[in-house]
Write a protein that holds these residues in place. Sequence first.
Motif, PDB file in Angstrom:
ATOM      1  N   ILE A  69      30.499  21.013  -7.019  1.00 53.13           N
ATOM      2  CA  ILE A  69      29.331  20.592  -6.072  1.00 53.13           C
ATOM      3  C   ILE A  69      28.064  20.225  -6.969  1.00 53.13           C
ATOM      4  O   ILE A  69      27.759  21.145  -7.724  1.00 53.13           O
ATOM      5  N   LEU A  70      27.627  19.047  -6.863  1.00 47.59           N
ATOM      6  CA  LEU A  70      26.608  18.672  -7.558  1.00 47.59           C
ATOM      7  C   LEU A  70      25.222  18.521  -6.952  1.00 47.59           C
ATOM      8  O   LEU A  70      25.334  17.434  -5.829  1.00 47.59           O
ATOM      9  N   LEU A  71      24.115  18.830  -7.211  1.00 47.61           N
ATOM     10  CA  LEU A  71      23.013  18.820  -6.509  1.00 47.61           C
ATOM     11  C   LEU A  71      22.054  17.846  -7.359  1.00 47.61           C
ATOM     12  O   LEU A  71      21.885  18.156  -8.727  1.00 47.61           O
ATOM     13  N   CYS A  72      21.933  16.577  -6.856  1.00 46.41           N
ATOM     14  CA  CYS A  72      21.113  15.472  -7.652  1.00 46.41           C
ATOM     15  C   CYS A  72      20.008  14.898  -6.670  1.00 46.41           C
ATOM     16  O   CYS A  72      20.565  14.413  -5.745  1.00 46.41           O
TER      17      CYS A  72
ATOM     18  N   VAL B 174      21.029  19.103 -11.264  1.00 48.57           N
ATOM     19  CA  VAL B 174      20.196  18.414 -12.468  1.00 48.57           C
ATOM     20  C   VAL B 174      18.642  18.283 -11.966  1.00 48.57           C
ATOM     21  O   VAL B 174      18.355  17.904 -10.966  1.00 48.57           O
ATOM     22  N   ASP B 175      17.767  18.409 -12.973  1.00 50.47           N
ATOM     23  CA  ASP B 175      16.394  17.909 -12.932  1.00 50.47           C
ATOM     24  C   ASP B 175      16.598  16.311 -12.322  1.00 50.47           C
ATOM     25  O   ASP B 175      17.503  15.738 -12.686  1.00 50.47           O
TER      26      ASP B 175
ATOM     27  N   THR C 113      19.661  21.120 -14.655  1.00 50.54           N
ATOM     28  CA  THR C 113      20.638  20.964 -15.628  1.00 50.54           C
ATOM     29  C   THR C 113      21.615  22.004 -15.966  1.00 50.54           C
ATOM     30  O   THR C 113      21.890  22.146 -17.181  1.00 50.54           O
ATOM     31  N   GLU C 114      22.183  22.493 -15.108  1.00 50.84           N
ATOM     32  CA  GLU C 114      23.181  23.873 -15.404  1.00 50.84           C
ATOM     33  C   GLU C 114      24.253  23.886 -14.099  1.00 50.84           C
ATOM     34  O   GLU C 114      23.658  23.304 -13.166  1.00 50.84           O
ATOM     35  N   SER C 115      24.844  24.896 -14.237  1.00 52.90           N
ATOM     36  CA  SER C 115      25.765  25.506 -13.112  1.00 52.90           C
ATOM     37  C   SER C 115      25.878  26.896 -12.880  1.00 52.90           C
ATOM     38  O   SER C 115      25.680  27.584 -13.930  1.00 52.90           O
ATOM     39  N   ILE C 116      26.282  27.240 -11.777  1.00 56.92           N
ATOM     40  CA  ILE C 116      26.596  28.574 -11.383  1.00 56.92           C
ATOM     41  C   ILE C 116      27.893  28.515 -10.898  1.00 56.92           C
ATOM     42  O   ILE C 116      28.330  27.415 -10.252  1.00 56.92           O
ATOM     43  N   THR C 117      28.735  29.723 -10.826  1.00 56.35           N
ATOM     44  CA  THR C 117      30.174  29.780 -10.463  1.00 56.35           C
ATOM     45  C   THR C 117      30.021  30.640  -9.376  1.00 56.35           C
ATOM     46  O   THR C 117      29.743  31.920  -9.594  1.00 56.35           O
ATOM     47  N   LEU C 118      30.431  30.407  -7.956  1.00 56.39           N
ATOM     48  CA  LEU C 118      30.802  31.399  -7.018  1.00 56.39           C
ATOM     49  C   LEU C 118      32.125  31.895  -7.204  1.00 56.39           C
ATOM     50  O   LEU C 118      32.737  31.340  -7.126  1.00 56.39           O
ATOM     51  N   VAL C 119      32.048  33.218  -6.919  1.00 55.68           N
ATOM     52  CA  VAL C 119      33.446  33.836  -7.040  1.00 55.68           C
ATOM     53  C   VAL C 119      33.747  34.614  -5.858  1.00 55.68           C
ATOM     54  O   VAL C 119      32.857  35.376  -5.181  1.00 55.68           O
ATOM     55  N   LYS C 120      34.977  34.345  -5.305  1.00 54.06           N
ATOM     56  CA  LYS C 120      35.407  35.068  -4.020  1.00 54.06           C
ATOM     57  C   LYS C 120      36.991  35.617  -4.573  1.00 54.06           C
ATOM     58  O   LYS C 120      37.818  34.835  -4.935  1.00 54.06           O
ATOM     59  N   GLY C 121      37.006  36.960  -5.286  1.00 57.49           N
ATOM     60  CA  GLY C 121      38.249  37.547  -5.548  1.00 57.49           C
ATOM     61  C   GLY C 121      38.652  36.806  -6.848  1.00 57.49           C
ATOM     62  O   GLY C 121      37.832  36.555  -7.982  1.00 57.49           O
TER      63      GLY C 121
ATOM     64  N   THR D 138      24.562  11.771 -19.024  1.00 55.67           N
ATOM     65  CA  THR D 138      24.261  12.714 -20.123  1.00 55.67           C
ATOM     66  C   THR D 138      23.909  14.023 -19.318  1.00 55.67           C
ATOM     67  O   THR D 138      24.482  15.216 -19.771  1.00 55.67           O
ATOM     68  N   LEU D 139      22.883  14.222 -18.183  1.00 59.17           N
ATOM     69  CA  LEU D 139      22.837  15.200 -17.609  1.00 59.17           C
ATOM     70  C   LEU D 139      23.696  15.837 -16.819  1.00 59.17           C
ATOM     71  O   LEU D 139      24.203  17.148 -16.717  1.00 59.17           O
ATOM     72  N   PHE D 140      24.795  14.948 -16.173  1.00 56.67           N
ATOM     73  CA  PHE D 140      26.028  15.514 -15.390  1.00 56.67           C
ATOM     74  C   PHE D 140      26.835  16.170 -16.376  1.00 56.67           C
ATOM     75  O   PHE D 140      27.222  17.305 -16.273  1.00 56.67           O
ATOM     76  N   ASP D 141      26.944  15.678 -17.613  1.00 62.76           N
ATOM     77  CA  ASP D 141      28.015  16.360 -18.606  1.00 62.76           C
ATOM     78  C   ASP D 141      27.239  17.777 -18.936  1.00 62.76           C
ATOM     79  O   ASP D 141      28.040  18.739 -19.175  1.00 62.76           O
ATOM     80  N   SER D 142      26.107  17.599 -19.252  1.00 58.32           N
ATOM     81  CA  SER D 142      25.255  19.098 -19.715  1.00 58.32           C
ATOM     82  C   SER D 142      25.348  20.162 -18.594  1.00 58.32           C
ATOM     83  O   SER D 142      25.830  21.140 -19.012  1.00 58.32           O
ATOM     84  N   ALA D 143      25.238  19.632 -17.344  1.00 56.68           N
ATOM     85  CA  ALA D 143      25.009  20.774 -16.367  1.00 56.68           C
ATOM     86  C   ALA D 143      26.525  21.303 -15.809  1.00 56.68           C
ATOM     87  O   ALA D 143      26.659  22.577 -15.668  1.00 56.68           O
TER      88      ALA D 143
END
Length: 253
Positions: free
Chosen positions: A163-166, A136-137, A119-127, A147-152
Amino acid sequence: HRNRYERTDLQVPIRHLPAAFQGFRISFISDVHSSVFMTKEHMVRYVDAVNNLQGDLIVVAGDFVNSMVDEVYPFAEAFAGLRAPYGVFGVLGNHDFYTREVDTVAREVSQCGISLLRTESITLVKGESRLVIAGVDDVGSVSRAATLFDSALAEAPSGAPRILLCHRPYYFQQAADRNIDLVLSGHTHGGQIVFGTLPTGVLAPARVVSRYVAGLYTIGASQMYVSRGIGTVGVPIRFYCPPEITSLTLVAA
């Protein structure tokens, strides 16, 4: 046959995809179900197959184990071999929670090199360009999904594709409501037991539970890919429903 997998290659158009991420490839595998029917030897073969897709990023969408916490150890030994330039990401599935020792499962999965998005996100950066990967769990209800999507996504930069993994595919509408560009799910095993194909989709008992069983679905500008997975649950057979590993290439819509 349950060990003869198919490889699916697909281009996925994404709105506002930065040029830096044009052609970015995601290797996708789900529902491993480490058990007596999915041994370390089997899993090592799948790891080699996924590495051979040469994706920029690898996603493992949950159900690492079948139901017992000890099943995580052979999983971790095999899946420690996954390699991708932008990393390996995963989310927990319902069977990982069935162990009743989900924190042990999560720890071993994380230590083998899979970054669990709980239930979190990371950001990939290219330039200057960004691409958000959220996870999300395992989700059990529509209201909880919202609720979980908003939190993530709470910390995710605006304007970047998401992109969401669920693990379960049931909550695609809630993802589309949040302008998520692509959802990656598993859980259904593509039906596992399939009796045929209709114009509306596969003819399988799984259709009773979910309208989303396998393949690509679209709501507006949002898309979801549901993997048939590689493992089995209940009976260790697959019928007209081979295991699947997937290579998704992002292209500008």
